[in-house]
Design a protein around this motif. Sequence first.
Motif, PDB file in Angstrom:
ATOM      1  N   LEU A 150       0.833  -1.210   0.000  1.00 16.85           N
ATOM      2  CA  LEU A 150       0.000   0.000   0.000  1.00 16.85           C
ATOM      3  C   LEU A 150       0.868   1.261   0.000  1.00 16.85           C
ATOM      4  N   VAL A 151       1.892   1.295   0.838  1.00 17.09           N
ATOM      5  CA  VAL A 151       2.791   2.446   0.883  1.00 17.09           C
ATOM      6  C   VAL A 151       3.484   2.615  -0.474  1.00 17.09           C
ATOM      7  N   ILE A 155      -8.589  -0.765  -2.608  1.00 23.24           N
ATOM      8  CA  ILE A 155      -8.722  -2.224  -2.645  1.00 23.24           C
ATOM      9  C   ILE A 155      -7.741  -2.877  -1.675  1.00 23.24           C
ATOM     10  N   ILE A 156      -6.501  -2.416  -1.689  1.00 22.77           N
ATOM     11  CA  ILE A 156      -5.468  -2.989  -0.820  1.00 22.77           C
ATOM     12  C   ILE A 156      -5.787  -2.697   0.646  1.00 22.77           C
ATOM     13  N   LEU A 172       4.074   5.372  -5.797  1.00 28.25           N
ATOM     14  CA  LEU A 172       4.018   5.316  -7.253  1.00 28.25           C
ATOM     15  C   LEU A 172       2.882   6.188  -7.797  1.00 28.25           C
ATOM     16  N   LEU A 173       1.762   6.227  -7.095  1.00 25.25           N
ATOM     17  CA  LEU A 173       0.644   7.088  -7.478  1.00 25.25           C
ATOM     18  C   LEU A 173       1.082   8.551  -7.508  1.00 25.25           C
ATOM     19  N   ASN A 223      -4.964   7.040 -12.033  1.00 27.91           N
ATOM     20  CA  ASN A 223      -6.349   6.747 -11.640  1.00 27.91           C
ATOM     21  C   ASN A 223      -6.485   5.291 -11.184  1.00 27.91           C
ATOM     22  N   ALA A 224      -5.859   4.366 -11.906  1.00 26.12           N
ATOM     23  CA  ALA A 224      -5.901   2.956 -11.528  1.00 26.12           C
ATOM     24  C   ALA A 224      -5.175   2.725 -10.204  1.00 26.12           C
ATOM     25  N   LEU A 225      -4.062   3.409 -10.000  1.00 24.72           N
ATOM     26  CA  LEU A 225      -3.317   3.277  -8.747  1.00 24.72           C
ATOM     27  C   LEU A 225      -4.141   3.807  -7.569  1.00 24.72           C
ATOM     28  N   PHE A 226      -4.861   4.894  -7.786  1.00 26.71           N
ATOM     29  CA  PHE A 226      -5.701   5.441  -6.717  1.00 26.71           C
ATOM     30  C   PHE A 226      -6.774   4.426  -6.310  1.00 26.71           C
ATOM     31  N   GLU A 227      -7.410   3.814  -7.297  1.00 23.45           N
ATOM     32  CA  GLU A 227      -8.412   2.790  -6.999  1.00 23.45           C
ATOM     33  C   GLU A 227      -7.780   1.616  -6.256  1.00 23.45           C
TER      34      GLU A 227
END
Length: 169
Positions: A37-38, A79-80, A43-44, A71-75
């Motif tokens: 997550l970190v 999830i994580i 990376l986001l 945007n995908a990384l934010f989502e």
Amino acid sequence: MSNAAEVLKPRTHADSMNIGLSDADRKEISAGLSEILVGTYRLLIKTHIYHWNVVGPLFHSIHVLTEEQYNALFEATDIIAERIRALGHHAPILAGKGLDTSIELKASGRSALEMVRDLVEDHEEAVRKMRDIGTMADEKGDLVTADMLTARLTFHEKALWMLRALITD
């Protein structure tokens, strides 16, 4: 006043969980997911900063691709974090923990090619970490985490393919 403090104290029901995973396994998997997550947040942020600051002939291609990716990384962060909670643990508080606050300074003066190469390195690091934690989760019988990380690996490996395609001669 002590009652108010007790009410506000974060609680976890980890001790009373019986989902087929031991407390120790859930704790170990959650710790690995917290690292992921970190790394995902890092990376986001980097992807978003490069999105804003890229210049040159590849500007449009990189600008569009990095927008899709951040945007995908934010989502993915949601999830994580929710998987960590489902395992009975708290998602980490990220204030400064493992986040490189000098990312924005590194974007200054970097060419588009350097930015993409840097993102490739970070995605490769994410893939290695996710593969390790996913394998460990699978070996411990945590099929949900293994499946989630398989989906995350699919995203990162596709991101790597796209980023490499931009900078290949």
